[in-house]
Design a protein around this motif. Structure first.
Motif, PDB file in Angstrom:
ATOM      1  N   TYR A  22      -8.599   3.996   4.599  1.00 54.02           N
ATOM      2  CA  TYR A  22      -7.725   3.704   5.569  1.00 54.02           C
ATOM      3  C   TYR A  22      -7.925   4.029   6.999  1.00 54.02           C
ATOM      4  O   TYR A  22      -7.131   3.645   7.842  1.00 54.02           O
ATOM      5  CB  TYR A  22      -6.431   4.712   5.334  1.00 54.02           C
ATOM      6  CG  TYR A  22      -5.438   4.305   4.065  1.00 54.02           C
ATOM      7  CD1 TYR A  22      -4.232   3.393   4.208  1.00 54.02           C
ATOM      8  CD2 TYR A  22      -5.869   4.663   2.808  1.00 54.02           C
ATOM      9  CE1 TYR A  22      -3.813   2.824   2.947  1.00 54.02           C
ATOM     10  CE2 TYR A  22      -5.388   4.333   1.369  1.00 54.02           C
ATOM     11  CZ  TYR A  22      -4.171   3.395   1.845  1.00 54.02           C
ATOM     12  OH  TYR A  22      -3.391   3.034   0.627  1.00 54.02           O
ATOM     13  N   THR A  56       1.837  -3.772   6.571  1.00 51.59           N
ATOM     14  CA  THR A  56       0.974  -2.995   6.851  1.00 51.59           C
ATOM     15  C   THR A  56       0.429  -2.688   8.405  1.00 51.59           C
ATOM     16  O   THR A  56       0.579  -1.505   8.730  1.00 51.59           O
ATOM     17  CB  THR A  56      -0.718  -3.289   6.309  1.00 51.59           C
ATOM     18  OG1 THR A  56      -0.418  -3.287   4.807  1.00 51.59           O
ATOM     19  CG2 THR A  56      -1.747  -2.287   6.670  1.00 51.59           C
ATOM     20  N   HIS A  94       2.089  -8.509   2.672  1.00 49.62           N
ATOM     21  CA  HIS A  94       1.625  -7.372   2.478  1.00 49.62           C
ATOM     22  C   HIS A  94       0.802  -7.066   3.830  1.00 49.62           C
ATOM     23  O   HIS A  94       0.894  -5.908   4.403  1.00 49.62           O
ATOM     24  CB  HIS A  94       0.603  -7.105   1.564  1.00 49.62           C
ATOM     25  CG  HIS A  94       0.146  -5.967   1.108  1.00 49.62           C
ATOM     26  ND1 HIS A  94       0.783  -4.794   0.621  1.00 49.62           N
ATOM     27  CD2 HIS A  94      -1.188  -5.169   1.351  1.00 49.62           C
ATOM     28  CE1 HIS A  94       0.090  -3.776   0.638  1.00 49.62           C
ATOM     29  NE2 HIS A  94      -1.080  -4.097   0.920  1.00 49.62           N
ATOM     30  N   GLU A  95       0.189  -7.700   4.369  1.00 51.77           N
ATOM     31  CA  GLU A  95      -0.690  -7.529   5.765  1.00 51.77           C
ATOM     32  C   GLU A  95       0.248  -7.188   7.010  1.00 51.77           C
ATOM     33  O   GLU A  95       0.057  -6.509   7.733  1.00 51.77           O
ATOM     34  CB  GLU A  95      -1.352  -8.723   6.130  1.00 51.77           C
ATOM     35  CG  GLU A  95      -2.603  -8.907   4.964  1.00 51.77           C
ATOM     36  CD  GLU A  95      -3.409 -10.246   5.117  1.00 51.77           C
ATOM     37  OE1 GLU A  95      -4.596 -10.306   4.727  1.00 51.77           O
ATOM     38  OE2 GLU A  95      -2.796 -11.423   5.741  1.00 51.77           O
ATOM     39  N   GLY A 101      -3.576  -0.905   2.631  1.00 49.43           N
ATOM     40  CA  GLY A 101      -1.881  -0.974   2.647  1.00 49.43           C
ATOM     41  C   GLY A 101      -1.357  -0.257   3.546  1.00 49.43           C
ATOM     42  O   GLY A 101      -1.752   0.386   4.496  1.00 49.43           O
ATOM     43  N   ASP A 127       0.354  -7.701  -4.042  1.00 46.11           N
ATOM     44  CA  ASP A 127      -0.994  -7.384  -3.577  1.00 46.11           C
ATOM     45  C   ASP A 127      -0.940  -5.847  -3.096  1.00 46.11           C
ATOM     46  O   ASP A 127      -1.980  -5.423  -2.648  1.00 46.11           O
ATOM     47  CB  ASP A 127      -1.070  -8.123  -2.127  1.00 46.11           C
ATOM     48  CG  ASP A 127      -0.745  -9.627  -2.398  1.00 46.11           C
ATOM     49  OD1 ASP A 127      -1.619  -9.969  -3.209  1.00 46.11           O
ATOM     50  OD2 ASP A 127      -0.255 -10.247  -1.596  1.00 46.11           O
ATOM     51  N   SER A 128       0.099  -5.085  -3.567  1.00 45.40           N
ATOM     52  CA  SER A 128       0.327  -3.647  -3.179  1.00 45.40           C
ATOM     53  C   SER A 128       0.092  -2.885  -4.437  1.00 45.40           C
ATOM     54  O   SER A 128       0.362  -3.304  -5.739  1.00 45.40           O
ATOM     55  CB  SER A 128       1.657  -3.400  -2.815  1.00 45.40           C
ATOM     56  OG  SER A 128       1.669  -1.800  -2.491  1.00 45.40           O
ATOM     57  N   THR A 129      -0.626  -1.673  -4.303  1.00 44.63           N
ATOM     58  CA  THR A 129      -0.824  -0.584  -5.559  1.00 44.63           C
ATOM     59  C   THR A 129       0.358   0.316  -5.474  1.00 44.63           C
ATOM     60  O   THR A 129       0.356   1.216  -6.395  1.00 44.63           O
ATOM     61  CB  THR A 129      -2.120   0.258  -5.157  1.00 44.63           C
ATOM     62  OG1 THR A 129      -2.030   0.574  -3.936  1.00 44.63           O
ATOM     63  CG2 THR A 129      -3.352  -1.078  -5.355  1.00 44.63           C
ATOM     64  N   GLU A 144       4.658   2.105  -1.185  1.00 48.60           N
ATOM     65  CA  GLU A 144       4.432   2.458   0.437  1.00 48.60           C
ATOM     66  C   GLU A 144       4.644   1.185   1.145  1.00 48.60           C
ATOM     67  O   GLU A 144       3.982   0.216   0.841  1.00 48.60           O
ATOM     68  CB  GLU A 144       3.190   3.184   0.327  1.00 48.60           C
ATOM     69  CG  GLU A 144       3.030   3.791   1.682  1.00 48.60           C
ATOM     70  CD  GLU A 144       3.726   5.124   1.902  1.00 48.60           C
ATOM     71  OE1 GLU A 144       4.854   5.083   2.148  1.00 48.60           O
ATOM     72  OE2 GLU A 144       3.092   6.050   1.713  1.00 48.60           O
TER      73      GLU A 144
END
Length: 362
Positions: free
Chosen positions: A279, A219, A215-216, A290, A163-165, A168
């Motif tokens: 963001y 974040t 991921h959430e 993210g 789920d992450s690019t 980070e």
């Protein structure tokens, strides 16, 4: 005595003589090797580092040690390693030898693989750019190389982060010990594996019960990390953000507004809060796409164990603490008090400075 018997005696005597000579030579060589192994290297007056590449043979290792002044005689070192059965057991890596080591110590250091360790400390709230700079400062990798790898889609996915690019949020804040032979990819992998060790299956299950993906969760924890100063307030701040998410209110977290600004520093101004950015949680509702930093253990736990609270707002008191409010009117009053106190402190500081100046006047 027969001629045959006499000949056998002569042959035996020659054989015995040869054996005695060999024993004497072995004893002399053994004594020489023992003396060599225990004699400190006089040439090495300061700390010296050497790097042994993987696949380097014992002869080449001995030659390198002699070239760098760690030992005095490569041939003796090689045979000493052979006699001790350690010639093929020396490990690759970077080693550091202090002044006047003995060959015995040098060999045992190489066989035990006591390589130089580089300490890299990642603080809570560090961004991926901060991590890249810290790793580069240790001399282990180039900043751009770390940043490029951190955004490598294949690497990110292979580490269980579909789920992450980027990495980070998942470069777990901790103190690490790395070796010169560690590749940049291995360094980042180690940090992510530490994250997964901390974010256990039990914590993953708790996140699912809250309706969040990993991921959430990370974040949201990154927002808590950037907003909180006092540990006792982390679960409260997490509770405020959860309340706002449930009410479909924008999170309005100041650090999100400047996350993707290159090398941002200084105060966050209104123009930052109004700028378009995926963001910016003042402009867009819900979580940002993210994490905005790498949250530590306390912020992750704060999200998973968020305090049930009526609060929807908080404002910094400029001393590390926050004032929390349940309504917008209460929040405006808290903001007014903070601003008034800030003005009062500024005016007090100015008056004190003016007073000090007047005391200097004769």
């Amino acid at each position: 005595m027969s001629q045959a018997r006499r000949r056998r005696i002569q042959i035996g005597a020659v054989f015995l003589w040869i054996v005695l000579v060999m024993v004497a030579v072995a004893a002399v060589l053994g004594f020489r090797l023992l003396l060599f192994s225990l004699t400190p290297t006089p040439k090495l007056e300061a700390s010296t580092k050497i790097f042994i590449r993987p696949g380097t043979g014992a002869h080449a290792v001995a030659a390198l040690l002699e070239k760098e002044g760690v030992i005095t005689q490569a041939n003796l070192f090689y045979w000493y390693a052979r006699v001790r059965g350690m010639a093929g057991k020396m490990k690759a890596g970077e080693y550091q030898f202090s002044a006047a080591p003995t060959p015995k110590l040098v060999l045992e250091t190489l066989v035990e693989g006591k390589v130089v360790a580089y300490k890299v400390t990642i603080p809570e709230g560090a961004t991926v750019k901060d991590v890249a700079r810290l790793v580069a400062a240790s001399g282990l990798a180039d900043t751009d190389e770390i940043l490029e790898l951190a955004r490598d889609r294949h690497l990110v996915t292979s580490l269980g982060l579909p789920d992450s690019t980027s990495l980070e949020g998942y470069l777990f804040p901790e103190t690490y010990l790395f070796r010169r032979s560690d590749r940049p990819r291995d360094i980042l992998k180690r940090m992510v594996l530490e994250f997964w060790r901390r974010f256990s299956p039990e914590r993953q299950a708790q996140a699912r019960r809250m309706g969040f993906t990993v991921h959430e969760t990370v974040t949201l924890a990154s927002l808590v990390e950037k907003e909180a100063v006092m540990d006792r307030e982390r679960p409260v701040i997490a509770g405020v953000f959860l309340n706002r998410l449930q009410r479909n209110m924008p999170l309005q977290s100041d650090p999100t507004a400047v996350y993707d600004l290159e090398d941002f520093s200084g105060p966050i101004l209104r123009r930052h809060l109004e700028r378009e950015s995926p963001y910016n949680t003042y402009v867009h509702k819900g979580l940002p796409p993210g994490p905005i930093c790498n949250p530590g253990e306390k912020s992750l736990r704060a999200v998973l164990e968020a305090q049930k609270t009526p609060f929807l707002y908080f404002v910094s008191n400029n001393d590390g603490s926050h004032t929390f409010s349940s309504s917008y009117d209460e929040h405006l009053q808290a903001v007014a008090r903070v601003r008034a106190l800030k003005r009062e402190n500024r005016n007090g500081a100015k008056l004190e400075a003016d007073h000090l100046k007047t005391e200097d006047i004769p």
